[in-house]
Design an enzyme around this catalytic site. Structure first.
Site, PDB file in Angstrom:
ATOM      1  N   HIS A   3       5.111  -4.939 -20.060  1.00 17.80           N
ATOM      2  CA  HIS A   3       5.623  -3.955 -19.096  1.00 17.80           C
ATOM      3  C   HIS A   3       5.282  -2.519 -19.522  1.00 17.80           C
ATOM      4  CE1 HIS A   3       8.833  -3.445 -15.771  1.00 17.80           C
ATOM      5  NE2 HIS A   3       7.997  -2.429 -15.753  1.00 17.80           N
ATOM      6  N   THR A  11       1.445  -6.034 -11.634  1.00 16.05           N
ATOM      7  CA  THR A  11       2.054  -4.950 -12.423  1.00 16.05           C
ATOM      8  C   THR A  11       3.249  -4.384 -11.657  1.00 16.05           C
ATOM      9  OG1 THR A  11       0.535  -3.339 -11.461  1.00 16.05           O
ATOM     10  CG2 THR A  11      -0.096  -4.270 -13.581  1.00 16.05           C
ATOM     11  N   ARG A  51       6.594  -6.262 -10.245  1.00 16.61           N
ATOM     12  CA  ARG A  51       7.797  -6.792 -10.892  1.00 16.61           C
ATOM     13  C   ARG A  51       7.659  -8.304 -11.026  1.00 16.61           C
ATOM     14  NH1 ARG A  51       8.954  -2.412 -12.318  1.00 16.61           N
ATOM     15  NH2 ARG A  51      10.851  -1.195 -11.944  1.00 16.61           N
ATOM     16  N   GLU A  87      12.382 -10.531 -18.995  1.00 13.23           N
ATOM     17  CA  GLU A  87      11.727  -9.619 -19.942  1.00 13.23           C
ATOM     18  C   GLU A  87      12.674  -9.315 -21.089  1.00 13.23           C
ATOM     19  OE1 GLU A  87      10.107  -6.244 -17.872  1.00 13.23           O
ATOM     20  OE2 GLU A  87       8.892  -7.498 -16.569  1.00 13.23           O
ATOM     21  N   MET A 143       0.848  -1.198   0.000  1.00 14.26           N
ATOM     22  CA  MET A 143       0.000   0.000   0.000  1.00 14.26           C
ATOM     23  C   MET A 143       0.883   1.247   0.000  1.00 14.26           C
ATOM     24  SD  MET A 143      -2.962   1.233  -0.287  1.00 14.26           S
ATOM     25  CE  MET A 143      -3.835  -0.320  -0.492  1.00 14.26           C
ATOM     26  N   GLY A 144       1.640   1.412  -1.081  1.00 13.80           N
ATOM     27  CA  GLY A 144       2.449   2.620  -1.252  1.00 13.80           C
ATOM     28  C   GLY A 144       1.709   3.580  -2.156  1.00 13.80           C
ATOM     29  N   ARG A 145       2.481   4.359  -2.926  1.00 18.25           N
ATOM     30  CA  ARG A 145       1.855   5.350  -3.815  1.00 18.25           C
ATOM     31  C   ARG A 145       0.882   4.701  -4.799  1.00 18.25           C
ATOM     32  NH1 ARG A 145       7.493   7.498  -3.431  1.00 18.25           N
ATOM     33  NH2 ARG A 145       7.873   5.450  -4.313  1.00 18.25           N
ATOM     34  N   ILE A 146       1.356   3.671  -5.514  1.00 16.14           N
ATOM     35  CA  ILE A 146       0.492   3.081  -6.554  1.00 16.14           C
ATOM     36  C   ILE A 146      -0.621   2.248  -5.922  1.00 16.14           C
ATOM     37  CG2 ILE A 146       0.432   1.699  -8.673  1.00 16.14           C
ATOM     38  CD1 ILE A 146       3.445   2.369  -9.019  1.00 16.14           C
TER      39      ILE A 146
HETATM   40  P1  NAP Z   1       6.151   2.735  -2.913  1.00 13.95           P
HETATM   41  O1  NAP Z   1       5.350   3.990  -2.761  1.00 13.95           O
HETATM   42  O2  NAP Z   1       7.512   2.651  -2.348  1.00 13.95           O
HETATM   43  O3  NAP Z   1       5.249   1.530  -2.361  1.00 13.95           O
HETATM   44  C1  NAP Z   1       5.718   0.244  -2.130  1.00 13.95           C
HETATM   45  C2  NAP Z   1       4.931  -0.326  -0.951  1.00 13.95           C
HETATM   46  O4  NAP Z   1       5.294  -1.700  -0.797  1.00 13.95           O
HETATM   47  C3  NAP Z   1       5.243   0.378   0.377  1.00 13.95           C
HETATM   48  O5  NAP Z   1       4.029   0.739   1.000  1.00 13.95           O
HETATM   49  C4  NAP Z   1       6.017  -0.677   1.168  1.00 13.95           C
HETATM   50  O6  NAP Z   1       5.776  -0.664   2.568  1.00 13.95           O
HETATM   51  C5  NAP Z   1       5.435  -1.956   0.600  1.00 13.95           C
HETATM   52  N1  NAP Z   1       6.334  -3.096   0.816  1.00 13.95           N
HETATM   53  C6  NAP Z   1       7.662  -3.171   0.595  1.00 13.95           C
HETATM   54  N2  NAP Z   1       8.114  -4.391   0.915  1.00 13.95           N
HETATM   55  C7  NAP Z   1       7.055  -5.092   1.360  1.00 13.95           C
HETATM   56  C8  NAP Z   1       6.886  -6.415   1.837  1.00 13.95           C
HETATM   57  N3  NAP Z   1       7.920  -7.258   1.925  1.00 13.95           N
HETATM   58  N4  NAP Z   1       5.635  -6.811   2.220  1.00 13.95           N
HETATM   59  C9  NAP Z   1       4.592  -5.945   2.165  1.00 13.95           C
HETATM   60  N5  NAP Z   1       4.697  -4.681   1.708  1.00 13.95           N
HETATM   61  C10 NAP Z   1       5.910  -4.252   1.308  1.00 13.95           C
HETATM   62  O7  NAP Z   1       6.320   2.390  -4.463  1.00 13.95           O
HETATM   63  P2  NAP Z   1       5.312   2.684  -5.665  1.00 13.95           P
HETATM   64  O8  NAP Z   1       5.662   3.971  -6.317  1.00 13.95           O
HETATM   65  O9  NAP Z   1       3.910   2.454  -5.214  1.00 13.95           O
HETATM   66  O10 NAP Z   1       5.767   1.505  -6.663  1.00 13.95           O
HETATM   67  C11 NAP Z   1       5.647   0.161  -6.291  1.00 13.95           C
HETATM   68  C12 NAP Z   1       6.361  -0.745  -7.270  1.00 13.95           C
HETATM   69  O11 NAP Z   1       5.627  -0.805  -8.467  1.00 13.95           O
HETATM   70  C13 NAP Z   1       7.737  -0.260  -7.706  1.00 13.95           C
HETATM   71  O12 NAP Z   1       8.756  -0.658  -6.812  1.00 13.95           O
HETATM   72  C14 NAP Z   1       7.925  -0.887  -9.069  1.00 13.95           C
HETATM   73  O13 NAP Z   1       8.641  -2.092  -8.979  1.00 13.95           O
HETATM   74  C15 NAP Z   1       6.501  -1.164  -9.521  1.00 13.95           C
HETATM   75  N6  NAP Z   1       6.130  -0.363 -10.712  1.00 13.95           N
HETATM   76  C16 NAP Z   1       5.839  -1.000 -11.875  1.00 13.95           C
HETATM   77  C17 NAP Z   1       5.509  -0.253 -12.987  1.00 13.95           C
HETATM   78  C18 NAP Z   1       5.175  -0.913 -14.309  1.00 13.95           C
HETATM   79  O14 NAP Z   1       5.453  -0.337 -15.338  1.00 13.95           O
HETATM   80  N7  NAP Z   1       4.602  -2.092 -14.320  1.00 13.95           N
HETATM   81  C19 NAP Z   1       5.466   1.140 -12.927  1.00 13.95           C
HETATM   82  C20 NAP Z   1       5.760   1.752 -11.716  1.00 13.95           C
HETATM   83  C21 NAP Z   1       6.103   0.990 -10.607  1.00 13.95           C
HETATM   84  P3  NAP Z   1       6.227   0.533   3.548  1.00 13.95           P
HETATM   85  O15 NAP Z   1       5.172   1.582   3.374  1.00 13.95           O
HETATM   86  O16 NAP Z   1       6.206  -0.089   4.900  1.00 13.95           O
HETATM   87  O17 NAP Z   1       7.575   0.966   3.071  1.00 13.95           O
END
Ligand code: NAP
Length: 320
Positions: free
Chosen positions: A286, A236, A238, A267, A155-158
């Site tokens: 992707h 979506t 990784r 990929e 539950m981060g930004r996305i």
């Molecule tokens: P973010 O804001 O850093 O959110 C990641 C969330 O995952 C955080 O809330 C984090 O918890 C949680 N997390 C990390 N490790 C965990 C675990 N072991 N168990 C449970 N929760 C865990 O990142 P974001 O901007 O939302 O992006 C998330 C991911 O999406 C990126 O890292 C990237 O790999 C992927 N992405 C893919 C695409 C695509 O083109 N398909 C595009 C953009 C991003 P905390 O809040 O406690 O830190």
């Protein structure tokens, strides 16, 4: 003498012009082929900055070939392609591009969820190949989205942007995250649950965590066996967070109903990959952040991070 920068793929011209004003640049100029490792190893030898994509593996071995390197600017929010520990040890700044791609990636995630639940690709193929002979009651029937339960892992930004979309469809939102998000829980009326409960209760399971040592194979045979037979897995985030072999078997045996995948262990995914033989798998290459505006913003932000770091100022988004 201007600092030297290597750019690993042709980004829009206006971005190149901006970087070129300040630095001596060299570019890998092929649009659809990543820079070969041996070329990157040669190019990195004398540069101060590297502008790269997730297609480049920036490991310790590569960093050791770059005695002058001060910054690695990744045009992505995820940075699992970079050895962060090695960069930190060497005093190399690593930057990424969070935020600007949040809404676009959440859009794609919800689009993939809908396409998978309502069998859009299969239905389109059915029509085009001439199989549509009549309307019939249970033809190409899928799963309901409106009012269903969605479980978001990460539950981060996305993740939060996805939860907002789900609320628009009156979905019951469950989430699991490393840490609790109390104010978001209240704002979005969603419930924190342990991973196993999320898997058991959700109609849709969406992965939105980064790829880290803790999330490798987070969803494997055991986790898939907990999911409902009618449930749908969407990834979506990784590849590698979901064990693809286990996913294939779960789909084949009907342990879960379908999967929508934007990301893969390798990929591009190999065309003879078993997952591509299944009609209940929707795959896209992707494209999570692939809108014109968002890709421009990502390139701009990556360029800005690079410029600031090489001017000894703090970049907008520093990983280490
Ligand atoms: P973010 O804001 O850093 O959110 C990641 C969330 O995952 C955080 O809330 C984090 O918890 C949680 N997390 C990390 N490790 C965990 C675990 N072991 N168990 C449970 N929760 C865990 O990142 P974001 O901007 O939302 O992006 C998330 C991911 O999406 C990126 O890292 C990237 O790999 C992927 N992405 C893919 C695409 C695509 O083109 N398909 C595009 C953009 C991003 P905390 O809040 O406690 O830190």
């Amino acid at each position: 003498m201007k600092p030297k920068v290597y750019i690993t793929r042709r980004v829009p011209d206006e971005i190149i012009v901006k970087i070129e004003k300040e630095f001596d640049i060299r570019i890998w100029d092929e649009t659809d082929v990543p820079v070969p490792r041996e070329v990157l190893e040669k190019e990195i030898v004398d540069v101060d900055g590297l502008f790269c994509l997730i297609t480049e593996t920036v490991d310790r071995e590569l960093l050791e070939k770059a005695p002058q390197l001060k910054v690695v600017s990744n045009m992505a929010v995820g940075y699992n392609n970079i050895d962060i520990k090695a960069a930190k040890e060497k005093g190399i700044t690593v930057t990424n591009t969070p935020g600007v791609l949040t809404e676009t990636t959440a859009d794609l995630t919800f689009a993939l969820l809908m396409a998978t639940a309502r069998r859009l690709i299969e239905s389109s193929d059915y029509l085009r190949e001439g199989s549509w002979k009549t309307w019939s009651p249970m033809q190409l029937t899928g799963q309901d989205i409106y009012g269903a339960t969605i479980g978001i892992i990460g539950m981060g930004r996305i993740g939060a942007a996805l939860a907002k979309r789900a609320k628009g469809f009156d979905m019951n939102v469950l989430y699991h995250n490393r840490s609790r998000k109390l104010s978001l829980e209240k704002d979005l009326n969603m419930k924190f649950v342990e991973l196993d409960s999320l898997l058991k209760e959700s109609d849709f399971v969406c992965i939105m965590t980064p790829y880290t040592p803790e999330t490798i194979d987070l969803i494997s045979a055991r986790e898939l066996s907990l999911m409902k037979k009618t449930s749908i897995l969407i990834n979506t985030a990784r590849g590698g967070i979901v064990n693809e072999e286990d996913l294939y078997h779960a789909l084949k045996r009907g342990e879960i109903w379908a999967a929508g995948l934007d990301v893969f262990e390798q990929e591009p995914i190999s065309l003879d990959h078993p997952l591509l033989t299944l009609p209940n798998v929707v795959t896209v290459p992707h494209i999570g952040s692939a809108s014109i505006k968002t890709r421009m913003k990502m390139a701009e932000l990556a360029a800005e991070n690079l410029l600031l770091a090489l001017k000894n100022q703090t970049p907008k988004h520093v990983v280490v």
